[in-house]
Design a protein around this motif. Structure first.
Motif, PDB file in Angstrom:
ATOM      1  N   GLU A   1      -7.006 -11.344  11.303  1.00  0.00           N
ATOM      2  CA  GLU A   1      -6.118 -10.408  10.624  1.00  0.00           C
ATOM      3  C   GLU A   1      -5.296  -9.613  11.633  1.00  0.00           C
ATOM      4  O   GLU A   1      -5.778  -9.252  12.701  1.00  0.00           O
ATOM      5  CB  GLU A   1      -6.956  -9.430   9.805  1.00  0.00           C
ATOM      6  CG  GLU A   1      -7.755 -10.100   8.715  1.00  0.00           C
ATOM      7  CD  GLU A   1      -8.935  -9.250   8.299  1.00  0.00           C
ATOM      8  OE1 GLU A   1      -8.738  -8.064   8.025  1.00  0.00           O
ATOM      9  OE2 GLU A   1     -10.058  -9.776   8.279  1.00  0.00           O
ATOM     10  N   LEU A   2      -4.046  -9.347  11.282  1.00  0.00           N
ATOM     11  CA  LEU A   2      -3.183  -8.529  12.138  1.00  0.00           C
ATOM     12  C   LEU A   2      -3.473  -7.050  11.917  1.00  0.00           C
ATOM     13  O   LEU A   2      -3.456  -6.255  12.840  1.00  0.00           O
ATOM     14  CB  LEU A   2      -1.718  -8.815  11.807  1.00  0.00           C
ATOM     15  CG  LEU A   2      -1.270 -10.268  11.986  1.00  0.00           C
ATOM     16  CD1 LEU A   2       0.145 -10.448  11.488  1.00  0.00           C
ATOM     17  CD2 LEU A   2      -1.383 -10.679  13.442  1.00  0.00           C
ATOM     18  N   VAL A   3      -3.668  -6.706  10.658  1.00  0.00           N
ATOM     19  CA  VAL A   3      -3.982  -5.321  10.295  1.00  0.00           C
ATOM     20  C   VAL A   3      -5.149  -5.394   9.324  1.00  0.00           C
ATOM     21  O   VAL A   3      -5.177  -6.266   8.462  1.00  0.00           O
ATOM     22  CB  VAL A   3      -2.808  -4.647   9.550  1.00  0.00           C
ATOM     23  CG1 VAL A   3      -3.086  -3.164   9.343  1.00  0.00           C
ATOM     24  CG2 VAL A   3      -1.494  -4.875  10.248  1.00  0.00           C
ATOM     25  N   SER A   4      -6.109  -4.481   9.459  1.00  0.00           N
ATOM     26  CA  SER A   4      -7.173  -4.484   8.468  1.00  0.00           C
ATOM     27  C   SER A   4      -7.517  -3.059   8.082  1.00  0.00           C
ATOM     28  O   SER A   4      -7.254  -2.127   8.850  1.00  0.00           O
ATOM     29  CB  SER A   4      -8.410  -5.217   8.993  1.00  0.00           C
ATOM     30  OG  SER A   4      -8.847  -4.624  10.185  1.00  0.00           O
TER      31      SER A   4
ATOM     32  N   GLU B   1      -6.273  -1.577 -12.817  1.00  0.00           N
ATOM     33  CA  GLU B   1      -4.850  -1.273 -12.636  1.00  0.00           C
ATOM     34  C   GLU B   1      -4.663  -0.199 -11.558  1.00  0.00           C
ATOM     35  O   GLU B   1      -3.779  -0.311 -10.701  1.00  0.00           O
ATOM     36  CB  GLU B   1      -4.260  -0.806 -13.968  1.00  0.00           C
ATOM     37  CG  GLU B   1      -2.761  -0.936 -14.019  1.00  0.00           C
ATOM     38  CD  GLU B   1      -2.229  -0.911 -15.447  1.00  0.00           C
ATOM     39  OE1 GLU B   1      -3.036  -0.800 -16.395  1.00  0.00           O
ATOM     40  OE2 GLU B   1      -0.998  -0.997 -15.594  1.00  0.00           O
ATOM     41  N   ARG B   2      -5.515   0.817 -11.591  1.00  0.00           N
ATOM     42  CA  ARG B   2      -5.444   1.876 -10.582  1.00  0.00           C
ATOM     43  C   ARG B   2      -5.813   1.321  -9.200  1.00  0.00           C
ATOM     44  O   ARG B   2      -5.224   1.704  -8.182  1.00  0.00           O
ATOM     45  CB  ARG B   2      -6.382   3.035 -10.955  1.00  0.00           C
ATOM     46  CG  ARG B   2      -5.998   3.739 -12.256  1.00  0.00           C
ATOM     47  CD  ARG B   2      -4.782   4.645 -12.059  1.00  0.00           C
ATOM     48  NE  ARG B   2      -5.032   5.741 -11.135  1.00  0.00           N
ATOM     49  CZ  ARG B   2      -5.618   6.885 -11.492  1.00  0.00           C
ATOM     50  NH1 ARG B   2      -6.004   7.081 -12.736  1.00  0.00           N
ATOM     51  NH2 ARG B   2      -5.818   7.836 -10.591  1.00  0.00           N
ATOM     52  N   ALA B   3      -6.784   0.409  -9.186  1.00  0.00           N
ATOM     53  CA  ALA B   3      -7.169  -0.201  -7.908  1.00  0.00           C
ATOM     54  C   ALA B   3      -5.986  -0.973  -7.324  1.00  0.00           C
ATOM     55  O   ALA B   3      -5.697  -0.886  -6.120  1.00  0.00           O
ATOM     56  CB  ALA B   3      -8.372  -1.125  -8.109  1.00  0.00           C
ATOM     57  N   ALA B   4      -5.293  -1.735  -8.174  1.00  0.00           N
ATOM     58  CA  ALA B   4      -4.134  -2.505  -7.698  1.00  0.00           C
ATOM     59  C   ALA B   4      -3.051  -1.558  -7.161  1.00  0.00           C
ATOM     60  O   ALA B   4      -2.407  -1.855  -6.139  1.00  0.00           O
ATOM     61  CB  ALA B   4      -3.578  -3.359  -8.839  1.00  0.00           C
ATOM     62  N   ALA B   5      -2.877  -0.412  -7.813  1.00  0.00           N
ATOM     63  CA  ALA B   5      -1.872   0.556  -7.345  1.00  0.00           C
ATOM     64  C   ALA B   5      -2.254   1.117  -5.979  1.00  0.00           C
ATOM     65  O   ALA B   5      -1.391   1.312  -5.106  1.00  0.00           O
ATOM     66  CB  ALA B   5      -1.728   1.688  -8.366  1.00  0.00           C
ATOM     67  N   ARG B   6      -3.554   1.332  -5.760  1.00  0.00           N
ATOM     68  CA  ARG B   6      -3.992   1.857  -4.454  1.00  0.00           C
ATOM     69  C   ARG B   6      -3.822   0.811  -3.359  1.00  0.00           C
ATOM     70  O   ARG B   6      -3.527   1.123  -2.222  1.00  0.00           O
ATOM     71  CB  ARG B   6      -5.432   2.361  -4.531  1.00  0.00           C
ATOM     72  CG  ARG B   6      -5.553   3.722  -5.200  1.00  0.00           C
ATOM     73  CD  ARG B   6      -6.874   4.403  -4.849  1.00  0.00           C
ATOM     74  NE  ARG B   6      -8.007   3.571  -5.190  1.00  0.00           N
ATOM     75  CZ  ARG B   6      -8.491   3.445  -6.416  1.00  0.00           C
ATOM     76  NH1 ARG B   6      -7.949   4.124  -7.403  1.00  0.00           N
ATOM     77  NH2 ARG B   6      -9.516   2.657  -6.655  1.00  0.00           N
ATOM     78  N   VAL B   7      -4.042  -0.466  -3.735  1.00  0.00           N
ATOM     79  CA  VAL B   7      -3.819  -1.541  -2.757  1.00  0.00           C
ATOM     80  C   VAL B   7      -2.333  -1.559  -2.367  1.00  0.00           C
ATOM     81  O   VAL B   7      -1.980  -1.686  -1.183  1.00  0.00           O
ATOM     82  CB  VAL B   7      -4.261  -2.911  -3.331  1.00  0.00           C
ATOM     83  CG1 VAL B   7      -3.780  -4.058  -2.450  1.00  0.00           C
ATOM     84  CG2 VAL B   7      -5.782  -2.952  -3.467  1.00  0.00           C
ATOM     85  N   ARG B   8      -1.463  -1.417  -3.346  1.00  0.00           N
ATOM     86  CA  ARG B   8      -0.021  -1.374  -3.069  1.00  0.00           C
ATOM     87  C   ARG B   8       0.321  -0.216  -2.123  1.00  0.00           C
ATOM     88  O   ARG B   8       1.087  -0.368  -1.162  1.00  0.00           O
ATOM     89  CB  ARG B   8       0.760  -1.238  -4.388  1.00  0.00           C
ATOM     90  CG  ARG B   8       2.242  -0.928  -4.222  1.00  0.00           C
ATOM     91  CD  ARG B   8       2.930  -2.061  -3.443  1.00  0.00           C
ATOM     92  NE  ARG B   8       4.294  -1.706  -3.066  1.00  0.00           N
ATOM     93  CZ  ARG B   8       5.378  -2.120  -3.738  1.00  0.00           C
ATOM     94  NH1 ARG B   8       5.256  -2.880  -4.801  1.00  0.00           N
ATOM     95  NH2 ARG B   8       6.582  -1.775  -3.326  1.00  0.00           N
TER      96      ARG B   8
ATOM     97  N   GLY C   1       1.844   1.714   3.240  1.00  0.00           N
ATOM     98  CA  GLY C   1       1.508   2.523   4.419  1.00  0.00           C
ATOM     99  C   GLY C   1       1.491   1.717   5.708  1.00  0.00           C
ATOM    100  O   GLY C   1       1.607   2.273   6.801  1.00  0.00           O
ATOM    101  N   GLN C   2       1.347   0.402   5.608  1.00  0.00           N
ATOM    102  CA  GLN C   2       1.347  -0.454   6.810  1.00  0.00           C
ATOM    103  C   GLN C   2       2.755  -0.911   7.157  1.00  0.00           C
ATOM    104  O   GLN C   2       2.943  -1.656   8.117  1.00  0.00           O
ATOM    105  CB  GLN C   2       0.480  -1.709   6.605  1.00  0.00           C
ATOM    106  CG  GLN C   2      -0.886  -1.459   6.024  1.00  0.00           C
ATOM    107  CD  GLN C   2      -1.651  -0.414   6.790  1.00  0.00           C
ATOM    108  OE1 GLN C   2      -1.706  -0.461   8.021  1.00  0.00           O
ATOM    109  NE2 GLN C   2      -2.220   0.552   6.087  1.00  0.00           N
ATOM    110  N   GLY C   3       3.730  -0.539   6.354  1.00  0.00           N
ATOM    111  CA  GLY C   3       5.083  -1.047   6.566  1.00  0.00           C
ATOM    112  C   GLY C   3       5.156  -2.544   6.342  1.00  0.00           C
ATOM    113  O   GLY C   3       5.977  -3.240   6.934  1.00  0.00           O
ATOM    114  N   ALA C   4       4.263  -3.050   5.460  1.00  0.00           N
ATOM    115  CA  ALA C   4       4.163  -4.504   5.285  1.00  0.00           C
ATOM    116  C   ALA C   4       5.048  -4.979   4.136  1.00  0.00           C
ATOM    117  O   ALA C   4       4.600  -5.643   3.222  1.00  0.00           O
ATOM    118  CB  ALA C   4       2.704  -4.897   5.039  1.00  0.00           C
TER     119      ALA C   4
END
Ligand SMILES: [Zn+2]
Length: 317
Positions: free
Chosen positions: A30-33, A45-52, A57-60
């Motif tokens: 992995e490049l970023v973890s 749905e809230r979990a998916a929003a936090r992943v986003r 935040g990683q500029g990905a």
């Protein structure tokens, strides 16, 4: 260069990783973890929003696809989590749709042990093999099967639940409702329970007060020469060996990798497992299967889910 997101949703934490598309090369990592809390009670749905939010935040912004792994019965074709032991209330959750909407990229959903097996096959202990099985030993016991160069999911998508193969018909009850499943015999809780019983019976609990707390403590105690701990791992290895023989009788893979926290015990587990395998198979040649430690540690499902997402995206192009 394109980037792919790997997501491993556990009961407590979500592990995340960004992998580059060249990750199928052996050195892939992995490049970023990162890790964020799951908060399962808030829903998928809230979990998916936090992943986003983590991705942002990683500029990905160039993530092109996402692989989502979690424990439980997954219907990958429909992108559904049917039911999960760790994620109460996430029943028939349309994870693929939720994550595609949150992330704005194609997503694949896969059982965590299947994703780990895929990761090990592409970038770890199963590299270059056409038939490979990977077991993950932790609180749960998961399995994943690679056959003919692809992940085998079966008719339902639920294939590879090796942790619920019955090893001992009258054995202890399992969370799935059966008795004597591999998980009920060598899952972390079963190991700890048996250690406590044996320490209690031998009066040795005072000598190794910490050893009964976790398989890791128990492995350290065994390494220091603690007889009860060694006996627990010998027994655990024997049950594992019976499961390995079952796998060999059904699939005859080139190699079986064993990973997860419990597998960290090393030879005190692998030794008795290989010996039981050798004694249990119909023919000596069947014991030639390589039984090896998994290589990717607890990031296998993150890397595997990302690689799976990349392979599926490439297949769709
Ligand atoms: Zn079970």
């Amino acid at each position: 260069m394109a980037f792919i997101l790997g997501v491993d949703i556990g009961g407590t934490d979500i592990k995340l990783g960004i992998v580059d598309e060249a990750a199928s090369k052996p050195a892939a990592r992995e490049l970023v973890s990162g890790t964020i809390p799951t908060r399962a009670g808030e829903g998928p749905e809230r979990a998916a929003a936090r992943v986003r939010a983590w991705c942002d935040g990683q500029g990905a912004s160039r993530v092109e696809a996402a692989g989502i792994a979690c424990a439980g019965l997954i219907d990958g074709r429909r992108g559904l989590l049917h039911v999960s032991p760790n994620l109460g209330g996430w029943v028939d959750a349309p994870l693929r749709d939720l994550f595609e909407r949150a992330l704005g990229v194609p997503a694949v959903v896969e059982n965590d042990a299947n994703a780990a097996a895929y990761g090990e096959w592409r970038a770890g202990a199963g590299r270059g093999l056409s038939s490979f099985v990977c077991l993950t030993l932790g609180t749960g016991v998961g399995g994943g099967i690679v056959l003919g160069g692809s992940l085998y999911r079966g008719a339902t998508g639920f294939a590879g639940e090796i942790g619920h193969a019955v090893i001992c018909a009258d054995g202890p009850p399992c969370a799935c409702g059966n008795r004597g499943c591999l998980e009920a015999l060598i899952g972390a809780r079963a190991i700890v329970r048996r250690a406590r019983e044996l320490y209690g019976a031998s009066g040795g609990a005072r000598a190794e007060p910490a050893a009964g707390r976790s398989p890791e403590e128990l492995a350290r105690a065994a390494a220091r020469g603690d007889e009860v701990a060694a006996r627990v791992f010998a027994e655990t290895g024997r049950y594992l060996g019976i499961a390995l023989a079952n796998i060999v009788h059904i699939l005859a893979p080139e190699a079986i990798a064993v990973g997860g926290g419990v597998a960290g015990a090393g030879e005190i587990l692998f030794g008795p497992a290989r010996e039981t395998l050798r004694r249990s198979v119909m023919d000596d040649r069947m014991a030639e299967v390589r039984v090896v430690p998994a290589e990717l540690g607890n990031r296998a499902a993150v890397l595997g889910s990302a690689l799976l997402a990349h392979a599926e995206a490439a297949g769709a192009r």
